[in-house]
Design a protein around this motif. Structure first.
Motif, PDB file in Angstrom:
ATOM      1  N   LEU A 199      37.658   7.665  12.605  1.00  0.00           N
ATOM      2  CA  LEU A 199      37.814   6.206  12.686  1.00  0.00           C
ATOM      3  C   LEU A 199      36.470   5.483  12.832  1.00  0.00           C
ATOM      4  O   LEU A 199      36.345   4.310  12.490  1.00  0.00           O
ATOM      5  N   GLY A 200      35.465   6.226  13.349  1.00  0.00           N
ATOM      6  CA  GLY A 200      34.177   5.597  13.666  1.00  0.00           C
ATOM      7  C   GLY A 200      33.568   4.807  12.527  1.00  0.00           C
ATOM      8  O   GLY A 200      33.239   3.623  12.678  1.00  0.00           O
ATOM      9  N   LEU A 201      33.452   5.436  11.365  1.00  0.00           N
ATOM     10  CA  LEU A 201      32.778   4.760  10.248  1.00  0.00           C
ATOM     11  C   LEU A 201      33.602   3.595   9.693  1.00  0.00           C
ATOM     12  O   LEU A 201      33.054   2.657   9.111  1.00  0.00           O
TER      13      LEU A 201
ATOM     14  N   SER B  73      25.992   8.353  17.579  1.00  0.00           N
ATOM     15  CA  SER B  73      26.901   9.396  18.090  1.00  0.00           C
ATOM     16  C   SER B  73      27.199  10.416  17.005  1.00  0.00           C
ATOM     17  O   SER B  73      27.241  11.626  17.269  1.00  0.00           O
ATOM     18  N   ASN B  74      27.425   9.925  15.789  1.00  0.00           N
ATOM     19  CA  ASN B  74      27.673  10.852  14.672  1.00  0.00           C
ATOM     20  C   ASN B  74      26.458  11.740  14.432  1.00  0.00           C
ATOM     21  O   ASN B  74      26.589  12.953  14.238  1.00  0.00           O
ATOM     22  N   ALA B  75      25.285  11.102  14.414  1.00  0.00           N
ATOM     23  CA  ALA B  75      24.060  11.863  14.141  1.00  0.00           C
ATOM     24  C   ALA B  75      23.915  13.001  15.159  1.00  0.00           C
ATOM     25  O   ALA B  75      23.524  14.123  14.800  1.00  0.00           O
ATOM     26  N   ILE B  76      24.278  12.727  16.397  1.00  0.00           N
ATOM     27  CA  ILE B  76      24.170  13.749  17.442  1.00  0.00           C
ATOM     28  C   ILE B  76      25.273  14.794  17.266  1.00  0.00           C
ATOM     29  O   ILE B  76      25.020  15.993  17.270  1.00  0.00           O
ATOM     30  N   LYS B  77      26.502  14.259  17.073  1.00  0.00           N
ATOM     31  CA  LYS B  77      27.666  15.153  17.004  1.00  0.00           C
ATOM     32  C   LYS B  77      27.568  16.153  15.845  1.00  0.00           C
ATOM     33  O   LYS B  77      27.964  17.305  15.980  1.00  0.00           O
ATOM     34  N   TYR B  78      27.035  15.706  14.722  1.00  0.00           N
ATOM     35  CA  TYR B  78      27.011  16.582  13.536  1.00  0.00           C
ATOM     36  C   TYR B  78      25.660  17.284  13.333  1.00  0.00           C
ATOM     37  O   TYR B  78      25.333  17.698  12.230  1.00  0.00           O
TER      38      TYR B  78
HETATM   39 MG    MG Z   1      32.233   9.415  14.431  1.00  0.00          MG
END
Ligand code: MG
Ligand code: ATP
Length: 440
Positions: free
Chosen positions: A400-402, A340-345
């Motif tokens: 909070l994800g990481l 999700s992070n890879a996509i979001k950023y």
């Molecule tokens: Mg995240």
């Protein structure tokens, strides 16, 4: 004893004088004037002897008083010596140059030496190197103004022993003419006092951090909830108001928006609950047999559906990954958050590569993107709650994800690493031991 003999001698002399006086009076041979003279001389001698006797008695009395005073002083000194010797605090007596002349038991125990071996040593050698200069300065000052109250210094007992914090109090020792002749030092071990202060400081810090976290959390959560809530309420309103005018495609688009927004909220709630569990130490690991390739592919497909065609996730794998023994829920948290992070950023059209390698009894998950990257200064703090990179701009997130990812990796006894370059992209690598049960 001496006085008694002297008294007896006086009494004997008086006795003999009396006899002489009697005999002189009775003797008929002496002529008259001479007799009178002798009588007078004897009388004077007798008076002198009486005075001598009174003086001797007075002397005797004074001697007795002196002996009592002497005994009292001796007892006082003994009492002082005992108090000094067995005092619960350390006492040292030094000369004005700080050379130890007396030391009580507690001082010897504190400095881990025998009392005797302390005598003649400069007190400075028991002060840590860092504090020694200040100690010398204070010693010089004490010679002019011999008073010191609760000065904190680190004392170093014999070599090899750890230093400890001590509070020093100093009083002057003076001679009859009020000249300073020495210093009396009171040494108190304040390790406990320090520990208590440190504990209080830590507790206060923790409390402050907790209240900080709470307010940050409320801010982040309310901010993160507001966006999907607005989307939901807007789409619902449009659907309600224009249900007859909207085409099926338009309606579907609104329904999808509502679905995505509610999923986002559910995810956030899920993250919060999970973090709460980890903080309470209630997050547990329950490994089950898992085919990692199948598991990863399903996850990628699920995500791909929810993000549409804006990003393409490629998945490749290597090695024998079908018989892993890991916690499915925790692993899902790890991969899901990283993807999700890879996509979001990443910008629209950015590619995300997901590679799974199983080798040397390890599962290696590598998630690589071509996104905004993470500044070096932020990389070390990414696993802290709420920490976000300074380059996120308007991209939403709670930070909070990481934190959750790290907790889940730790529960697996695994490791996580980041490689990132601002403007070029980021790679997260997670390594988990493959067959946990067999290894432990
Ligand atoms: Mg995240
Ligand atoms: P959320 O709690 O919704 O996941 P978040 O994405 O901001 O919010 P984390 O997933 O913990 O929080 O990530 C922390 C920060 O790390 C992000 O805010 C971002 O700055 C940075 N970061 C994480 N992954 C990437 C990535 N792939 N590319 C660039 N920056 C990233």
């Amino acid at each position: 004893m001496k006085e008694e003999i002297f008294n007896q001698q006086i009494e004997a002399a008086q006795q003999r004088l009396h006899e002489l006086w009697q005999r002189t009076r009775e003797s008929p041979s002496l002529p008259d004037p001479q007799e009178t003279l002798t009588m007078e001389a004897l009388q004077e001698l007798s008076t002198a002897l009486e005075e001598l006797q009174v003086a001797t008695e007075e002397l005797q009395q004074r001697n007795e008083q002196l002996a009592i005073a002497h005994e009292t002083v001796k007892a006082e000194r003994q009492r002082y010596q005992e108090l000094f010797e067995f005092a619960p605090d350390g006492y040292l007596v030094t000369n004005t140059l700080g050379i130890i002349q007396e030391a009580n038991r507690t001082a010897a125990a504190l400095l881990n030496r025998s009392q005797n071996s302390l005598i003649g040593k400069p007190m400075a050698i028991f002060v840590t190197k860092e504090d020694r200069k200040t100690f010398r300065d204070i010693l010089t000052e004490l010679n002019h103004f011999p008073q010191l109250h609760d000065w904190e210094v680190r004392l170093q007992p014999s070599k090899g022993q750890p230093p400890f914090p001590a509070a020093l109090n100093v009083a002057a020792i003076r001679d009859r003419s009020s000249n300073l002749i020495g210093l009396r030092w009171l040494l108190r071990d304040i390790t406990e006092r320090h520990q208590q202060a440190e504990q209080t400081r830590k507790a206060l810090e923790q409390e402050k951090e907790l209240s900080n976290l709470k307010s940050r959390f409320i801010r982040a959560a309310s901010h993160e909830f507001r966006t999907p809530l607005t989307i939901i309420s807007m789409s619902a309103e449009l659907l309600e108001r224009y249900k007859h005018k909207l085409s099926d495609v338009q309606k579907d688009s609104h329904f999808q928006k509502i679905r995505i927004a509610s999923k986002q909220m559910a995810r956030l709630l899920n993250d919060i609950l999970l973090l709460d569990k980890t903080e309470a130490g209630k997050l547990e690991i329950n490994p089950i047999p898992l085919d990692l390739v199948e598991f990863s592919r399903e996850l990628v497909e699920e995500l791909q559906v929810s993000i549409g065609s804006q990003h393409a996730i490629t998945f490749i794998h290597q090695g024998q990954c079908s018989n892993a023994y890991l916690d499915k829920k925790l692993l899902r948290q790890i991969i899901d958050h990283l993807l999700s992070n890879a996509i979001k950023y990443s910008p629209r059209g950015g590619k995300v590569h997901f590679e799974l390698i199983c080798q040397d009894r390890q599962a290696i998950f590598q998630i690589q993107d071509e996104g905004i990257g993470i500044p070096k200064e932020d990389q070390l703090r990414l696993f802290e709650r709420f920490h976000r990179g300074r380059n996120v701009g308007t991209i939403s997130g709670t930070g909070l994800g990481l934190t959750i990812v790290k907790e889940c990796v730790d529960l697996h006894d695994g490791a996580i690493a980041i490689k990132s370059e601002v403007g070029s992209g980021t790679t997260f690598t997670v390594k988990l031991p493959l067959n946990q049960l067999n290894q432990k």
